[in-house]
Design an enzyme around this catalytic site. Structure first.
Site, PDB file in Angstrom:
ATOM      1  N   SER A  47       0.794  -0.968   0.161  1.00 32.93           N
ATOM      2  CA  SER A  47       0.038  -0.018  -0.110  1.00 32.93           C
ATOM      3  C   SER A  47       0.879   1.205  -0.073  1.00 32.93           C
ATOM      4  O   SER A  47       0.407   2.085  -0.628  1.00 32.93           O
ATOM      5  CB  SER A  47      -0.844  -0.052   1.247  1.00 32.93           C
ATOM      6  OG  SER A  47      -0.130  -0.208   2.551  1.00 32.93           O
ATOM      7  N   GLU A  48       1.760   1.168   0.935  1.00 29.64           N
ATOM      8  CA  GLU A  48       2.883   2.420   0.570  1.00 29.64           C
ATOM      9  C   GLU A  48       4.318   1.806   0.872  1.00 29.64           C
ATOM     10  O   GLU A  48       4.568   0.942   1.434  1.00 29.64           O
ATOM     11  CB  GLU A  48       2.592   3.301   1.860  1.00 29.64           C
ATOM     12  CG  GLU A  48       1.607   4.341   1.627  1.00 29.64           C
ATOM     13  CD  GLU A  48       0.314   3.715   2.333  1.00 29.64           C
ATOM     14  OE1 GLU A  48      -0.819   4.484   1.890  1.00 29.64           O
ATOM     15  OE2 GLU A  48       0.273   2.986   2.990  1.00 29.64           O
ATOM     16  N   THR A  49       5.348   2.561   0.281  1.00 27.31           N
ATOM     17  CA  THR A  49       6.499   2.548   0.352  1.00 27.31           C
ATOM     18  C   THR A  49       7.257   3.845   0.685  1.00 27.31           C
ATOM     19  O   THR A  49       6.676   4.806   0.138  1.00 27.31           O
ATOM     20  CB  THR A  49       7.475   1.985  -0.841  1.00 27.31           C
ATOM     21  OG1 THR A  49       6.654   0.547  -1.417  1.00 27.31           O
ATOM     22  CG2 THR A  49       8.978   1.871  -0.774  1.00 27.31           C
ATOM     23  N   HIS A  78       0.515   4.924   8.642  1.00 26.56           N
ATOM     24  CA  HIS A  78       1.439   3.786   9.072  1.00 26.56           C
ATOM     25  C   HIS A  78       2.714   3.980   8.481  1.00 26.56           C
ATOM     26  O   HIS A  78       3.795   3.575   9.213  1.00 26.56           O
ATOM     27  CB  HIS A  78       0.552   2.446   8.741  1.00 26.56           C
ATOM     28  CG  HIS A  78       1.167   1.815   7.273  1.00 26.56           C
ATOM     29  ND1 HIS A  78       0.512   2.125   6.161  1.00 26.56           N
ATOM     30  CD2 HIS A  78       1.976   0.922   7.319  1.00 26.56           C
ATOM     31  CE1 HIS A  78       1.045   1.412   5.265  1.00 26.56           C
ATOM     32  NE2 HIS A  78       2.002   0.481   5.798  1.00 26.56           N
TER      33      HIS A  78
END
Length: 288
Positions: A47-49, A78
Site C-alpha cells: 500500500s505504501e513504500t 502507518h
C-alpha cells in the site's frame, strides 16, 4: 547507475509479525530520482513504500517521501510510524531540541512529531501527532448514497458521516456497532476513486476482543487496507472525547485475518495522538 541501499520492511500497528500493515522503507535515498522511487513502489506492490532522505527543514530529523503504487502522498499514518521506527533502528538520534526524545519527521504535509513512550511488556510505542484536518463536513446525499451502495449498506445504517481529509481524503461513516462494521461486504470496484472508512463500537457485544473499543475498516484504491493511521487520526479528531472516550483502542484488520491495534489519545491540549507497536520483519539491501 545502480544504487545499493539499506532496506527494511516494518510491520506497523501490531505486536507480532505479519499481523499488521507492512511498510517498505528505503534508507539513504537522497540519490534516487522521482521515477526510481515511483518504480520501486510499484514493484513492492504494498500500500505504501517510503524513502528516507536528509531533511530540508532545519527543524526536522529526517525527510520522508511516501509512495503508493499509483502516486505520492503528502502524509500517511502507518508510513509515518514505520519510517520513524526504521530511522531510529538504523541509528537515528533525535535532535535534543525536540525534547522528550521526540522525532520530528518532514513530509509533504509539513512537520509531524512522533513521540516514544514505554509500551506494556517492555519496548516502546510510537505515536504521531495527527495533522490538522484540511477539510471536514457532511457529505452530499449523492456522495453518501454512492458510498453506501458500494458498501452494500443502506443510508439508514449510517449513524453519522463526515469528510476527514488530512492528506488522504477519507469519508468517515459511523455505524451502530462493530458487528455492523464486520458485516460489510463491499463492491470494491464501485469504490474506485473514493476512500471510505467505517467505525463502530464494540461495547458489550458477544465476541468483543477485550482489548479494543471500536472496530475500524478502511477501503481505498479498490482494496481494503489492513490498518490505517491517517483514517484513525481523522476518526480520533472526529470522535475522541465526544462519542468515544478521550483515550481508546481501535481494532482493524480483523476481516483480513490481521490483528491491528491503534491507540488513539486526545490530550489535554486538544492534540490527537495515534500510535501502536512496530516491528521489523525484513532487513537487507536494495539494488536499484
Amino acid at each position: 547507475m545502480t544504487h545499493t541501499l539499506p532496506f527494511s520492511q516494518v510491520d506497523v500497528f501490531t505486536t507480532g509479525p505479519v499481523l499488521g500493515n507492512p511498510l517498505a522503507v528505503v534508507h539513504d535515498a537522497d540519490g534516487l530520482t522521482d521515477e526510481e522511487m515511483a518504480a520501486f513502489a510499484r514493484w513492492t506492490n504494498l500500500s505504501e513504500t517510503t524513502f528516507l532522505l536528509s531533511p530540508a527543514n532545519p527543524g526536522a530529523d529526517y525527510r520522508v517521501r511516501i509512495f503508493t503504487t499509483s502516486g505520492e502522498l503528502p502524509f500517511a499514518g502507518h508510513p509515518t510510524l514505520g519510517s520513524a521506527h526504521a530511522w531510529l533502528e538504523s541509528g537515528g538520534v533525535p535532535a535534543a531540541a525536540h525534547g522528550r526524545a521526540d522525532v520530528v519527521q518532514e513530509c509533504g504535509a509539513g512537520l509531524v512529531t512522533v513521540r516514544r513512550s514505554p509500551a506494556p511488556g517492555g519496548g516502546a510505542r510510537l505515536a504521531f501527532a495527527a495533522p490538522p484536518l484540511v477539510r471536514t463536513g457532511v457529505p452530499s446525499s449523492a456522495e453518501l448514497e454512492r458510498a453506501c451502495a458500494a458498501l452494500r449498506i443502506a443510508p439508514g445504517d449510517v449513524v453519522d458521516a463526515t469528510w476527514l481529509v488530512n492528506g488522504p481524503e477519507w469519508l468517515g461513516l459511523r455505524l451502530r456497532d462493530a458487528a455492523a462494521v464486520l458485516a460489510v461486504e463491499p463492491d470494491l470496484a464501485a469504490l474506485a476513486g473514493v476512500s471510505v472508512g467505517v467505525v463502530g463500537p464494540w461495547g458489550d457485544s458477544p465476541g468483543a476482543p477485550g482489548d479494543a473499543d471500536v472496530e475500524v475498516r478502511a477501503f481505498a484504491d479498490d482494496r481494503e487496507d489492513p490498518v490505517t493511521g491517517s483514517l484513525n487520526a481523522g476518526l480520533g479528531q472526529w470522535l475522541a472525547g465526544t462519542v468515544l472516550p478521550p483515550s481508546y483502542v481501535a481494532s482493524q484488520g480483523t476481516a483480513l485475518q490481521r490483528r491491528g491495534r491503534v491507540h488513539v489519545e486526545l490530550d489535554a491540549d486538544g492534540q490527537v495522538w495515534v500510535g501502536g507497536a512496530t516491528t521489523t520483519t525484513v532487513r537487507g539491501t536494495l539494488a536499484l
